[in-house]
Write a protein that holds these residues in place. Structure first.
Motif, PDB file in Angstrom:
ATOM      1  N   PHE A 152       0.825  -1.210   0.000  1.00  0.00           N
ATOM      2  CA  PHE A 152       0.000   0.000   0.000  1.00  0.00           C
ATOM      3  C   PHE A 152       0.858   1.259   0.000  1.00  0.00           C
ATOM      4  O   PHE A 152       0.456   2.298  -0.528  1.00  0.00           O
ATOM      5  CB  PHE A 152      -1.001  -0.006   1.163  1.00  0.00           C
ATOM      6  CG  PHE A 152      -0.434   0.328   2.512  1.00  0.00           C
ATOM      7  CD1 PHE A 152      -0.454   1.629   2.978  1.00  0.00           C
ATOM      8  CD2 PHE A 152       0.097  -0.663   3.310  1.00  0.00           C
ATOM      9  CE1 PHE A 152       0.053   1.943   4.224  1.00  0.00           C
ATOM     10  CE2 PHE A 152       0.609  -0.359   4.558  1.00  0.00           C
ATOM     11  CZ  PHE A 152       0.583   0.945   5.021  1.00  0.00           C
ATOM     12  N   ILE A 156       0.434   3.852  -2.940  1.00  0.00           N
ATOM     13  CA  ILE A 156       0.087   5.265  -2.728  1.00  0.00           C
ATOM     14  C   ILE A 156       1.031   6.172  -3.505  1.00  0.00           C
ATOM     15  O   ILE A 156       0.612   7.090  -4.206  1.00  0.00           O
ATOM     16  CB  ILE A 156       0.160   5.609  -1.207  1.00  0.00           C
ATOM     17  CG1 ILE A 156      -0.988   4.953  -0.445  1.00  0.00           C
ATOM     18  CG2 ILE A 156       0.182   7.108  -0.990  1.00  0.00           C
ATOM     19  CD1 ILE A 156      -2.296   5.666  -0.526  1.00  0.00           C
ATOM     20  N   LEU A 160       0.057   8.646  -6.598  1.00  0.00           N
ATOM     21  CA  LEU A 160       0.358  10.074  -6.582  1.00  0.00           C
ATOM     22  C   LEU A 160       1.141  10.473  -7.828  1.00  0.00           C
ATOM     23  O   LEU A 160       0.823  11.473  -8.478  1.00  0.00           O
ATOM     24  CB  LEU A 160       1.161  10.434  -5.324  1.00  0.00           C
ATOM     25  CG  LEU A 160       0.374  10.441  -4.017  1.00  0.00           C
ATOM     26  CD1 LEU A 160       1.301  10.698  -2.843  1.00  0.00           C
ATOM     27  CD2 LEU A 160      -0.714  11.506  -4.066  1.00  0.00           C
ATOM     28  N   LEU A 267      -6.889  -1.153  -2.179  1.00  0.00           N
ATOM     29  CA  LEU A 267      -6.404   0.196  -2.478  1.00  0.00           C
ATOM     30  C   LEU A 267      -6.970   0.715  -3.793  1.00  0.00           C
ATOM     31  O   LEU A 267      -7.363   1.875  -3.900  1.00  0.00           O
ATOM     32  CB  LEU A 267      -4.873   0.176  -2.520  1.00  0.00           C
ATOM     33  CG  LEU A 267      -4.162   1.497  -2.768  1.00  0.00           C
ATOM     34  CD1 LEU A 267      -4.438   2.475  -1.651  1.00  0.00           C
ATOM     35  CD2 LEU A 267      -2.656   1.267  -2.865  1.00  0.00           C
ATOM     36  N   ARG A 269      -9.664  -0.474  -5.383  1.00  0.00           N
ATOM     37  CA  ARG A 269     -11.084  -0.780  -5.531  1.00  0.00           C
ATOM     38  C   ARG A 269     -11.320  -1.701  -6.714  1.00  0.00           C
ATOM     39  O   ARG A 269     -12.115  -1.416  -7.614  1.00  0.00           O
ATOM     40  CB  ARG A 269     -11.894   0.509  -5.761  1.00  0.00           C
ATOM     41  CG  ARG A 269     -11.599   1.555  -4.729  1.00  0.00           C
ATOM     42  CD  ARG A 269     -12.847   2.298  -4.340  1.00  0.00           C
ATOM     43  NE  ARG A 269     -12.631   2.925  -3.055  1.00  0.00           N
ATOM     44  CZ  ARG A 269     -12.015   4.105  -2.901  1.00  0.00           C
ATOM     45  NH1 ARG A 269     -11.575   4.757  -3.944  1.00  0.00           N
ATOM     46  NH2 ARG A 269     -11.861   4.607  -1.708  1.00  0.00           N
TER      47      ARG A 269
ATOM     48  N   GLY B 242      -0.063   3.701   9.101  1.00  0.00           N
ATOM     49  CA  GLY B 242      -0.911   2.887   8.224  1.00  0.00           C
ATOM     50  C   GLY B 242      -2.371   3.289   8.362  1.00  0.00           C
ATOM     51  O   GLY B 242      -3.106   3.404   7.377  1.00  0.00           O
ATOM     52  N   VAL B 245      -3.009   6.603   6.570  1.00  0.00           N
ATOM     53  CA  VAL B 245      -3.125   6.416   5.124  1.00  0.00           C
ATOM     54  C   VAL B 245      -4.506   5.863   4.800  1.00  0.00           C
ATOM     55  O   VAL B 245      -5.178   6.311   3.875  1.00  0.00           O
ATOM     56  CB  VAL B 245      -2.025   5.463   4.604  1.00  0.00           C
ATOM     57  CG1 VAL B 245      -2.262   5.138   3.133  1.00  0.00           C
ATOM     58  CG2 VAL B 245      -0.656   6.081   4.772  1.00  0.00           C
ATOM     59  N   TYR B 249      -6.742   8.006   2.218  1.00  0.00           N
ATOM     60  CA  TYR B 249      -6.460   7.754   0.798  1.00  0.00           C
ATOM     61  C   TYR B 249      -7.711   7.836  -0.064  1.00  0.00           C
ATOM     62  O   TYR B 249      -7.612   7.976  -1.280  1.00  0.00           O
ATOM     63  CB  TYR B 249      -5.726   6.422   0.605  1.00  0.00           C
ATOM     64  CG  TYR B 249      -6.614   5.203   0.477  1.00  0.00           C
ATOM     65  CD1 TYR B 249      -7.057   4.545   1.606  1.00  0.00           C
ATOM     66  CD2 TYR B 249      -6.982   4.710  -0.773  1.00  0.00           C
ATOM     67  CE1 TYR B 249      -7.856   3.432   1.500  1.00  0.00           C
ATOM     68  CE2 TYR B 249      -7.791   3.591  -0.879  1.00  0.00           C
ATOM     69  CZ  TYR B 249      -8.221   2.959   0.254  1.00  0.00           C
ATOM     70  OH  TYR B 249      -9.021   1.858   0.155  1.00  0.00           O
ATOM     71  N   VAL B 260      -1.388  11.650   2.687  1.00  0.00           N
ATOM     72  CA  VAL B 260      -0.958  10.249   2.636  1.00  0.00           C
ATOM     73  C   VAL B 260       0.533  10.082   2.364  1.00  0.00           C
ATOM     74  O   VAL B 260       1.140   9.090   2.777  1.00  0.00           O
ATOM     75  CB  VAL B 260      -1.739   9.447   1.570  1.00  0.00           C
ATOM     76  CG1 VAL B 260      -3.160   9.191   2.047  1.00  0.00           C
ATOM     77  CG2 VAL B 260      -1.726  10.136   0.229  1.00  0.00           C
TER      78      VAL B 260
END
Lengths: 324, 287
Positions: A152, A156, A160, A267, A269, B242, B245, B249, B260
């Motif tokens: 994750f 992330i 980004l 994360l 979906r 965690g 986030v 998110y 995040v």
């Protein structure tokens, strides 16, 4: 033929038996976790204000008032026959949900593998041919550093970079209904990348180690000394010997991949088996949760079994020599 | 053992040698510096952060990084910088405790299976092998859902899930040790099995246990962070990375990257730091 060798037959039988033990153990854990530990399921579904009689009635209709051993046997024998039970949340059979999700997860896993296997092996080869030069350091150290990061976290950062700042790739993995293969792939690249990063380091490291060993061996020196060209030596002698262990590593990585899928699918979906497990876990939909986990266990056991058998048949002396 | 002068031969204890080797390992020192930084933040962070990491300030929610709020603010207006600094606390409690539990359990199992061999070993080893074939995150998820998320559950589940791996390492080390003379001597003295295992063999298999434990600590941090991200680990209102986030998110599409990114980078540095330590320890023991 190797299959005629009694030692190999015995090994294969033992290996299959071990997989079965694993699955039985997993099913017991799943049953224990899903049906014994949570306590009163009827109370959990109906909430704290329902009266005792309706809780008991619900438990009875779900068959939860019977002895555990009967419940387990009932559950597991139905599961083996393809009946995975009824979802608490959807009030309909679990199996279609699980199979759909499994198909989606396989797509994602396939994309991840298609990216990581060639690149990982290539990375390992390049590193091995440049041992201790900067390019080797970058591949080895860089690969290992991203391998240890949780999916994750890399996910992330990738979202980004590629979705928010560069706006190249979509944030979610869900494509529009009836999208073509190209669109599906386009949505799957970003979710596949965290899985790629976790696996790349392992595969590259194994390929590198195998290559370094093969490059250092007597048969490589002999091949060079007898006048074969360097590319021929690499192709015919080094690669062949170097890649066998790498193939097993790739197969055993399915376990990590499955763990990673739960996170990555949540994360991004994506409607895979990982997010199915996650959603079921959040909603305490135990039949769905149990079916999802057991299905993953079966897939995982089959994958490692196939990897082990393939490796044994390809190279029996290593496997059978390492009897502990 | 090549060009070391023999004058120190008499007072050279394995432990002192290890510490000296670690002091020379740049990998270890880099990892230790990172870990030390986060430990200091966990212990003393709350005394020097500019804002209360738990205090809402709705008027100032979702501000981008600025001079007042270095890392911006989250959706409840909490200062992200303060939360990141203090956020190492829970993960640095839970992950090490889980590792200690796994190490104690795994070492005990490994000593028993390696020392007794025979039927006990066969049965426990088969169960361990079968257990190791199950993905850890999945097992942890199931157990935590069943028991309800709490710090104690997370520690227990990760500790149990990691112990078979440590047991396997210890067992193979014990298998080599049990054939050595000092074990035979202890048996001749009619020492009881418990003493031979824990008093004689254990001190000699400590190095591989130490390596395995540091490697497991890295994985434990990975696992705790992942579980927290999924909502099954450390629980609100903790400023855990965690968890932060996971709560932020959902708004990533709105461009609120600061809510995040810094937490993610914090996890990344901690995990890499612990893995550098593990590499350094393994390297130092190899020398």
């Amino acid at each position: 033929m190797q299959l005629g060798n009694p030692a190999i037959v015995a090994f294969i039988l033992r290996r299959i038996a071990l997989s079965l033990v694993t699955l039985v153990l997993l099913s017991l854990m799943v049953f224990f976790g899903g049906q014994v530990l949570p306590g009163n399921v009827g109370r959990a579904i109906l909430g704290p204000f329902a009266d005792e009689a309706s809780v008991q009635a619900l438990n009875q209709s779900l068959g939860l008032d019977r002895p555990y051993i009967v419940q387990y046997w009932d559950w597991i024998s139905n599961f083996v026959q393809g009946d995975m039970g009824m979802s608490y949340a959807f009030r309909s059979p679990v199996a279609p949900f699980v199979l759909d999700a499994l198909a989606n997860s396989c797509k994602l896993a396939l994309v991840a593998f298609l990216i990581v296997v060639p690149l990982g092996i290539l990375g390992g080869i390049v590193a091995a041919l440049n041992v201790n030069r900067p390019i080797d350091r970058i591949i080895s150290l860089g690969g290992l550093s991203v391998t240890v990061l949780p999916e994750f976290v890399t996910g992330i950062v990738l979202i980004l970079i590629f979705s928010i700042w560069l706006d190249w790739l979509p944030v979610t993995a869900t494509w529009p209904e009836g999208a073509g293969l190209g669109t599906q792939l386009y949505h799957l690249i970003l979710p596949a990348l965290p899985l790629f990063l976790v696996l790349f380091g392992y595969i590259a490291r194994m390929a590198r180690a195998g290559m370094v060993e093969a490059l250092d061996s007597d048969y490589t020196r002999t091949a060079v000394l007898k006048g074969l060209s360097w590319p021929t030596v690499i192709r015919r002698h080094v690669l062949r010997n170097a890649l066998l262990p790498t193939i097993t590593v790739i197969a055993t990585q399915t376990g990590y991949l499955i763990g990673g899928l739960v996170v990555v699918e949540t994360l991004f979906r994506y409607q895979g088996i990982g997010s199915l497990i996650y959603t079921a876990a959040r909603g305490k939909d135990f039949p769905m949760l149990e079916a999802g986990i057991l299905t993953i266990g079966v897939v995982f056991a089959l994958a490692t079994l196939a990897a082990d058998l393939a490796y044994t048949l390809l190279n029996p002396r290593i496997r059978l020599g390492a009897e502990t | 053992m090549s060009a070391i002068d023999t004058s120190t031969e008499t007072d050279r204890s394995p432990l002192r040698e290890l510490i000296a080797a670690l002091g020379r390992s740049r990998t270890f020192l880099a990892g230790a510096a990172i870990l030390l930084f986060w430990i200091l933040c966990a212990l003393f962070g709350r005394y020097f952060v500019p804002y209360d990491p738990l205090a809402d300030d709705i008027i100032n929610s979702l501000l981008p990084p600025s001079a007042e709020h270095w890392f911006g603010t989250d959706q409840l207006g909490r200062d992200v910088f303060s939360r990141v600094i203090v956020g190492s606390r829970d993960i640095l409690t839970v992950a090490p405790l889980a590792t200690v539990l796994a190490t104690v359990l795994g070492t005990t199992l490994g000593l028993i299976t390696g020392y007794f061999r025979g039927l006990v070993d066969d049965i426990i080893s088969r169960i361990i092998e079968a257990f190791m074939a199950i993905p850890v995150v999945i097992v942890a998820l199931l157990a935590i859902v069943a028991l309800g998320p709490s710090t104690l559950t997370v520690i227990t589940v990760i500790g149990l899930a990691f112990s078979p791996i440590i047991a396997r390492t210890v067992r193979s080390a014990v298998l080599a040790e049990r054939e050595l003379d000092y074990v035979a001597a202890a048996k001749l003295r009619r020492e009881n099995a418990l003493y031979i295992m824990f008093g004689e063999i254990l001190p000699n298999v400590l190095p591989p246990i130490l390596v395995e434990a540091t490697v497991r600590l890295g994985y434990a941090i990975f696992a705790v962070a992942t579980l927290s991200f999924m909502g099954f680990g450390i629980q609100p209102p903790s400023p855990d990375w965690g968890l932060s986030v996971s709560t932020n998110y959902g708004m990533i599409g709105g461009g609120f990257w600061w809510t995040v990114l810094f937490d993610s980078l914090a996890i990344a540095t901690l995990v890499v730091g612990v893995n550098l330590i593990a590499d350094g320890v393994a390297g130092a023991l190899d020398d």
